[in-house]
Design an enzyme around this catalytic site. Structure first.
Site, mmCIF file in Angstrom:
data_model
loop_
_atom_site.group_PDB
_atom_site.id
_atom_site.type_symbol
_atom_site.label_atom_id
_atom_site.label_comp_id
_atom_site.label_asym_id
_atom_site.label_seq_id
_atom_site.Cartn_x
_atom_site.Cartn_y
_atom_site.Cartn_z
ATOM 1 C CD GLU A 10 -0.374 -2.243 -7.565
ATOM 2 O OE1 GLU A 10 0.104 -2.635 -6.488
ATOM 3 O OE2 GLU A 10 -0.880 -1.110 -7.712
ATOM 4 C CD GLU A 48 4.438 -1.901 1.704
ATOM 5 O OE1 GLU A 48 4.427 -2.616 0.698
ATOM 6 O OE2 GLU A 48 3.687 -0.930 1.856
HETATM 7 C C1 NOJ Z 1 2.122 -2.171 -1.966
HETATM 8 C C2 NOJ Z 1 1.457 -3.154 -1.059
HETATM 9 O O1 NOJ Z 1 1.381 -2.653 0.236
HETATM 10 C C3 NOJ Z 1 2.230 -4.451 -1.094
HETATM 11 O O2 NOJ Z 1 1.635 -5.372 -0.223
HETATM 12 C C4 NOJ Z 1 2.266 -4.974 -2.505
HETATM 13 O O3 NOJ Z 1 3.116 -6.081 -2.523
HETATM 14 C C5 NOJ Z 1 2.816 -3.927 -3.468
HETATM 15 N N1 NOJ Z 1 2.148 -2.684 -3.316
HETATM 16 C C6 NOJ Z 1 2.679 -4.386 -4.901
HETATM 17 O O4 NOJ Z 1 1.333 -4.438 -5.267
HETATM 18 CA CA CA Z 2 1.625 -0.343 1.155
#
Ligand code: NOJ
Ligand code: CA
Length: 725
Positions: free
Chosen positions: A426, A519
């Site tokens: 990240e 998500e």
């Molecule tokens: C956004 C991403 O799309 C997701 O897959 C990830 O879990 C989160 N950011 C945290 O990095």
């Molecule tokens: Ca995303």
């Protein structure tokens, strides 16, 4: 009420009267012309009386684009807008067949007629070349700036590439935005975009939307007389991402590039070129999905050895954090963590940190048992307590694990079970910080990485305040892919720019999210038509890591708390493995859900991730898609069908099967009483024999779907099973 309606009707009439499209049935005068190999797509190129390059496009005799001008405005001078004359025209034909490292099909034909037009801008003493390629499924063109004295290096103020529409078409659009594509789609007439824009921007938007009629590409359009037109770009390299701004009086789209932090739109040094601007066209929606034009406009594979690049099915320690049950962070104590200064062994664990040794081992065991190649782990490395970057130093170094995550032990454990870990980076919007650590991080983890670029609602990136889709960031994304390539690492970019077919050149770019993925089903849901649109829009540039497979669509694993639910039936989740092509497919739900729904999970276990053949059986943007794919190197087929909020019946003819073979069909269909809102997990499974003569009628519930596996029957199957009905 009635008065309101009649007022509305009057407004509408007034609007219609205001749009005056010139009658344009005759072709451009004195045009250079070329047609696609089958003659159905015809391009004319000329200059306007002011000397602006202009083009128009026809498909099967129907006009696709009215005369549309081309040009660029520069920072320093009058620019490359007009004063041009045609100096030279070169025609050629190209026809090759190439084999992608992974893909929807084993072989791709790249066949086009090219028109390379050199335009002289005499007053300025300079030249540009516009290269047009006409394929049976559309047009690609780009600007080329040859090395010359009067055009050495230059700064782009704006690109003015027009796409002049022939009418008030239906568009499937998301708002223009320099920093995120994570929007739900809106279906409307072109003239309705302005009125609907505000409502189309949700709270997750980054608020850098630039115009009330600005939209993103790939943009899917449908005309009243049944043409499907798709506008996008190919091979976005060292240039800013293109949006489209609509002049809704004249129905002309014009390119609108993403600016840099200073507002300029591109820094160029000749010889150089723009990405391709693309217009895919057909009178059959299925052909838009089958088009390989975007890939064909990209360069061939840059790597000699691609043996390390493999399609992947994976599970992960992920959905539980997205849904809110556990955390990426190790501790709830929030000292302002500073890299290298916080001793996590002294911090109090919060007891909800998911990326811990025992939990990850359970996922490795599950992956091994069910034939999954990899296990994604998020929240394994230090720094999640402060990923907003409030502390002075950037928190992530991408190599230091939390105290409860033993990288070496887990990698060895995974290896002993034939599974690999997929590490997550990240960057939290700190791009330079990532670039500083990248090489070491790649060196330490010789494995496939999962590479989330940036947080979408952090409008600007630290520390330069660049936008996600400006030239500077476009270069960063490709730099990461190429660097990873040096370490034989595959990249799955999440909040990176939407793809433009670069995976042909760099097949280690094996995944991209770059759109609204699963998500959002935990953040309030996506509209039921969403996944019927992604293949017509986002997937035009390349596959998507959508992360399907949430079988516990009511999120019951989260307990009794009031929470949202996924806006599909269980069977629609299965179908997505076929309708949303990707060489990287996640089984995104938690282990408990797969244990609970072990029968339908079987499809996720069985379905392939690499294909020799793909056939779009039915498709209509925003309504439904049915696709059939033949698994690479086998005779097995997998079929998936999805629908929007309307129930429907898919009528399938299995005539794509080998005529001399019998297959065992396993059909996973919505239960009779299934409904995405009231009864999403109702399903039925039927098993029986089929041949190429079989026909099936499958009922799909509201926001429902079905999945079908077709495996060559053994003699025992033929004896033991009956015909599927
Ligand atoms: C956004 C991403 O799309 C997701 O897959 C990830 O879990 C989160 N950011 C945290 O990095
Ligand atoms: Ca995303």
């Amino acid at each position: 009420m009635r008065r309101l309606y009649s007022r509305l009707a009057m407004c509408l009439l007034a609007l219609m009267a205001a749009i005056h499209l010139p009658a344009q049935d005759t072709a451009l005068p004195q045009a250079e012309s070329t047609a696609s190999p089958n003659g159905e797509v015809v391009l004319n190129v000329s200059v306007t009386p002011q000397g602006a390059p202009v083009y128009e496009l026809f498909y099967k005799g129907k006009r696709v684009l009215r005369p549309s001008t081309l040009g660029l405005e520069l920072k320093k001078d009058a620019g490359l807008m007009d004063g041009f004359s045609v100096a030279h025209v070169q025609r050629s034909t190209f026809d090759e067949t190439w084999r992608p490292v992974w893909g929807e099909v084993a072989e791709i034909r790249n066949h086009y007629n090219e028109l390379a037009v050199t335009f002289d801008q005499k007053a300025q003493g300079r030249q540009i070349l516009i290269r047009f390629r006409v394929f049976d499924d559309g047009l690609g063109f780009r600007y080329e700036f040859p090395l010359q004295e009067k055009l050495n290096y230059f700064v782009i103020k704006e690109e003015h590439t027009q796409f002049a529409m022939t009418g008030d078409h239906t568009a499937f659009w998301i708002p223009g935005d320099y920093d995120t594509q994570e929007y739900d789609y809106t279906e409307s007439k072109l003239t309705e975009i302005r009125g609907l824009m505000e409502g189309a921007i949700d709270e997750n938007a980054s608020q850098t939307q630039f115009s009330p009629t600005g939209v993103q590409t790939s943009l899917q359009l449908k005309t009243a007389d049944g043409l499907y037109i798709n506008l996008h770009e190919a091979a976005l390299v060292d240039y800013s991402c293109m949006h489209l701004n609509l002049d809704d009086k004249n129905l002309v789209f014009e390119s609108w590039l993403t600016p840099d932090a200073q507002g300029w739109k591109g820094y160029m040094q000749a010889p150089c070129k723009s990405p391709w601007r693309t217009v895919i066209v057909s009178d059959d929606a299925r052909e838009i999905l089958a088009s390989k034009m975007t890939l064909n406009l990209n360069d061939p594979c840059a790597y000699d050895d691609t043996s390390w690049i493999k399609p992947v099915k994976y599970v992960g320690v992920w959905w539980e954090m997205i849904a809110g049950k556990s955390t990426w962070a190790y501790t709830d104590e929030y000292p302002s963590v500073q890299l290298g200064k916080t001793d996590y062994r002294k911090a109090k664990p919060n007891g909800r940190h998911a990326a811990n040794n025992e939990h990850v081992k359970a996922y490795i065991d599950f992956a091994a048992k069910h034939g999954m190649d990899q296990v994604l782990v998020e929240g394994w490395n230090e720094g999640w307590e402060d990923w907003f970057g409030q502390s002075k130093d950037y928190v992530f170094d991408f190599v230091t694990p939390y105290p409860d995550f033993d990288v070496k032990m887990l990698q060895a454990y995974a290896q002993s079970k034939g599974v690999r870990l997929m590490m997550h980076h990240e960057t939290s919007g700190s791009v330079r910080n990532y670039e500083r650590h990248m090489e070491k991080a790649y060196h330490d983890k010789e494995d496939n990485i999962y590479h989330t670029q940036n947080r979408p609602n952090l409008a600007k990136l630290r520390p330069r305040e660049e936008h996600h889709y400006g030239q500077w960031m476009i270069n960063h994304y490709l730099y990461a892919v190429k660097k990873a390539g040096e370490y034989k690492i595959c990249v799955n970019g999440h909040e990176a720019v939407r793809p433009t077919g670069l995976c042909r050149t760099y097949p280690n770019l094996i995944g991209n999210e770059s759109a609204r993925g699963t998500e959002y089903e935990a953040f309030g849901g996506s509209k039921p038509h969403h996944t019927t649109l992604l293949p017509f829009t986002r997937l035009i540039g390349g596959p998507m890591d959508y992360t399907p497979g949430i079988l516990d669509t009511k999120l019951e694993f989260m307990g009794d708390l009031p929470h949202g639910q996924v806006q599909t039936t269980l069977c629609k989740q299965l179908a997505l493995y076929v309708t949303l092509y990707s060489p990287l497919q996640m089984a995104a739900d938690v282990i408990e859900s797969y244990e609970r729904f072990s029968e339908p999970f079987q499809f996720i276990e069985d379905v392939a991730v690499d294909w020799d053949q793909s056939i779009y059986l039915e498709a209509e943007p925003g309504d439904y898609i049915t696709a059939a794919r033949k698994a690479k190197g086998t005779n097995n087929w997998f079929v998936g069908g999805i629908t929007d909020e309307q129930p429907r019946t898919a009528n399938l003819s299995l005539d794509f099967l080998d005529a001399d073979k019998t297959y065992v069909a396993t059909l996973y269909a919505d239960g009779k009483d299934a409904d995405y809102q009231t009864n999403p997990t109702s399903y039925q499974i039927k098993k029986g024999l089929v041949t190429s003569k079989s026909k099936l009628a499958v009922r799909l519930a509201r926001s429902g779907g079905f999945a079908l596996s077709l495996i060559e029957a053994t003699p025992a199957d033929k004896k033991g099973l009956k015909k599927l009905k």
